[in-house]
Design a protein around this motif. Sequence first.
Motif, short mmCIF file in Angstrom:
data_model
loop_
_atom_site.label_atom_id
_atom_site.label_comp_id
_atom_site.label_asym_id
_atom_site.label_seq_id
_atom_site.Cartn_x
_atom_site.Cartn_y
_atom_site.Cartn_z
N CYS A 155 0.98 -1.29 0.09
CA CYS A 155 0.03 -0.17 -0.14
C CYS A 155 0.97 1.20 -0.06
N ALA A 156 0.45 2.17 -0.70
CA ALA A 156 1.03 3.64 -0.53
C ALA A 156 0.63 4.13 0.55
N ALA A 157 1.61 5.17 0.93
CA ALA A 157 1.41 6.05 2.04
C ALA A 157 -0.21 6.57 2.06
N GLY A 158 -0.93 6.63 3.24
CA GLY A 158 -2.13 7.05 3.46
C GLY A 158 -3.20 5.98 3.10
N HIS A 159 -2.79 4.95 2.66
CA HIS A 159 -4.03 3.84 2.30
C HIS A 159 -3.54 2.50 3.15
N SER A 160 -4.44 1.85 3.62
CA SER A 160 -4.55 0.71 4.52
C SER A 160 -5.05 -0.54 3.82
N ALA A 161 -4.43 -1.81 4.04
CA ALA A 161 -4.86 -3.07 3.75
C ALA A 161 -6.11 -3.33 4.17
N GLY A 162 -6.99 -3.62 3.28
CA GLY A 162 -8.59 -4.10 3.80
C GLY A 162 -9.31 -4.35 2.88
N ALA A 163 -10.65 -4.64 2.91
CA ALA A 163 -11.46 -5.01 2.08
C ALA A 163 -11.82 -3.78 1.27
N GLY A 164 -11.99 -2.65 1.69
CA GLY A 164 -12.50 -1.45 1.15
C GLY A 164 -11.51 -1.34 -0.03
N THR A 165 -10.28 -0.90 0.58
CA THR A 165 -9.07 -0.78 -0.63
C THR A 165 -8.88 -1.91 -1.62
N ALA A 166 -8.97 -3.31 -1.20
CA ALA A 166 -9.04 -4.36 -2.16
C ALA A 166 -10.08 -4.05 -3.16
N ARG A 167 -11.35 -3.92 -2.95
CA ARG A 167 -12.39 -3.54 -3.75
C ARG A 167 -12.12 -2.60 -4.62
N ALA A 168 -11.52 -1.55 -4.15
CA ALA A 168 -11.26 -0.33 -5.07
C ALA A 168 -10.40 -0.57 -6.08
N ILE A 169 -9.33 -1.35 -5.73
CA ILE A 169 -8.09 -1.79 -6.72
C ILE A 169 -8.79 -2.77 -7.91
N LEU A 170 -9.37 -3.75 -7.32
CA LEU A 170 -10.05 -4.78 -8.20
C LEU A 170 -10.66 -3.95 -9.29
N SER A 171 -11.65 -3.17 -8.65
CA SER A 171 -12.56 -2.45 -9.67
C SER A 171 -11.79 -1.32 -10.46
N HIS A 172 -10.64 -0.91 -10.31
CA HIS A 172 -10.03 -0.08 -11.15
C HIS A 172 -9.53 -1.02 -12.39
N VAL A 173 -9.01 -2.07 -11.92
CA VAL A 173 -8.65 -3.05 -13.02
C VAL A 173 -9.75 -3.37 -14.12
N ARG A 174 -10.84 -3.70 -13.50
CA ARG A 174 -12.15 -3.84 -14.51
C ARG A 174 -12.45 -2.96 -15.44
N GLU A 175 -12.31 -1.65 -14.92
CA GLU A 175 -12.52 -0.43 -15.71
C GLU A 175 -11.50 -0.28 -16.97
N ARG A 176 -10.37 -0.79 -16.74
CA ARG A 176 -9.40 -0.52 -17.58
C ARG A 176 -8.90 -1.86 -18.68
N LEU A 177 -9.33 -3.00 -18.26
CA LEU A 177 -8.83 -4.07 -19.05
C LEU A 177 -10.15 -5.12 -19.66
N ALA A 178 -9.86 -6.05 -20.37
CA ALA A 178 -10.83 -7.04 -20.86
C ALA A 178 -10.82 -7.91 -19.92
N PRO A 179 -12.15 -8.75 -19.73
CA PRO A 179 -12.47 -9.57 -18.75
C PRO A 179 -11.21 -10.69 -18.54
N GLU A 180 -10.68 -10.93 -19.76
CA GLU A 180 -9.83 -12.22 -19.58
C GLU A 180 -8.58 -11.74 -18.88
N GLN A 181 -8.36 -10.27 -18.94
CA GLN A 181 -7.23 -9.85 -17.98
C GLN A 181 -7.30 -9.31 -16.51
N TRP A 182 -8.72 -9.51 -16.16
CA TRP A 182 -8.97 -9.13 -14.85
C TRP A 182 -8.28 -9.82 -13.60
N VAL A 183 -7.63 -8.93 -12.74
CA VAL A 183 -6.96 -9.48 -11.37
C VAL A 183 -8.29 -10.06 -10.68
N ARG A 184 -8.24 -11.28 -10.55
CA ARG A 184 -9.20 -12.18 -9.71
C ARG A 184 -8.84 -12.00 -8.26
#
Length: 606
Positions: A515-544
Amino acid sequence: MRPTGSPATAEFRAARDSLIRHREDYQEAKRCFGWPRPAEFNWAFDWFDVVAAEHPDRTALWIVGDEPDVRVSYARLSARSDQVARWLRDLGVRRGDVLLTLLGNVVPLWELVLAAAKLGVVIIPAMTTLDADEIADHVVRGRVRHVVAASALCDRFDRAGAPRAAEADPDLSRRFREVTAELTRIAVGDEVPGWHDYAASATAPASFEPDGATPADAPLLRYFTSGTTARPKVVEHSHVSYTVGHLSTMYWTGLRPGDVHLTVSSPGSGRQGWRNASAFAQWNAGATALVLDHERFSVEGLFDVIARCGVTTFCAPPTVWRLIIQADLKAADVGGLRECVSAGEPLNPEVIARVRAAWGITVRDGYGQTETTAQIGNTPGQPVKPGSMGRALPGYSVALLDETTGAPGTSGEICLPLDRSRPLGLMIGFGDDPAKTAAVMRDGYYHSGDIATVDDEGYFTYIGRADDVFKSSGRRISPFELENVLLEHEAVADVAVVASPDPRRQAVPKAYVTCAAGHSAGAGTARAILSHVRERLAPEQWVRRLEFAGHLPKTPTGKIRRAELRAAEARRFEVDAPPAGNGDDAGTSPRGVTEFWEEDFGERLR
């Protein structure tokens, strides 16, 4: 001092001057350049000493650290290397012997490299972070006969081959004890009982004459690789492959005579000296090699050095560049800075864009290996395509061979022809393993083990190590492509993507995130990161899958050990029960509280 050089000097100078003359004209540089291929060549005599005679007062080496700066001129370093060579010969060091150094960023390291070249000795510049067992491995597999170590590190040789090493590899321990019975030991710093004092070299005669000509193909350097996938390989270079070969690196960097060049290694990589501060490219150009030797790295300290020392060209790995862009770039005094490059692993486009916006300089990516000098790069004055590592450098012909058929194409393994176009910057081979050498030099090509694509303009894009690239749902996944997208998210400081076993898709991308400074490991951060990937890549490339980690396993030079992460994934799936949920309402899970899967969030992922 030998001011006039030799016919080999004239051949080398012509090749070098051609690259400098066409430094911003890639096509003309490629057309005009040819590797100098003398039968006999000693870079220390035939080039370094010549530059020292022509520019005696120019600074060759500048070390900046927590102590006062140390500056050494070309003339001084030339004279001292003669003296050290004479002293070593008086101690019994002979042509063809192998000498291992265990030194940080101190002047004797560079004196010894030049002295070894003049003597015809093979030198192994080793990492100061080596432990006793690794030292035993280096000494045995490197066939070492002489050692020069910092005084504070000498006791590691006494512990090498001791019971812990014997339990792991009894044969290695036995062979180490046999070798060390005749080992010449030299200490740099405080006197150490039983070791020769390097300071005594200052009393040796100042003149040195070699005992014969140096064959250009004679071995000069042995490097133990950083070992991202297995135990380190022993890469052997000749008197021309890693000296003259670095003309390609000089061209890619954009070095000019009189420049001040700074290369910074990854924080935490240790003060290991030569591998990251290798000065062949700088000294080929007649430039100054500036070495940063602070105990603790800081971006503010780096900016101060760039401004105070008048740095003109700068190289850093992506791990450092990602730290740099977190600072106030516009506050840095980079008025003298002309060229910025990145090496080690591909650089994410966001870094390039932010540095260009603040400094007006385009950070140029490049590609090379311990086995070679720079092979591919974005060169000065040429268009840079985001995500690309550039085009084949002068002197290099690069082919992409299909991993299955071996046919050349636009996608495949990066390979170098071994015919008349064989690049001078390619290693001799693996010093302790003829079978491995034959395996990588098969079918008329050197096989790099790296996968890339190339477009119709000759720009290469790195996909990954052959072992790192994997398929998910039938699509080839490049860890670097996914990591570049992940690094765009504000919560991600560093990341590594590997294959995670999956019964339905065979494997799915999993991200290990710090995690970058100011961010903590947790479900909310994980959901935001996984959603970020879905917005930018094809489904075959999604981080699962995503796991938060305090740090990522890396080599001493800053490369991520993905093999270690892949092994951890494989072991976990062999022994663990099917993981339970780990979302906001998660109960007990064998995955632990820092790992999250897409199914943990259901519809809450965009």
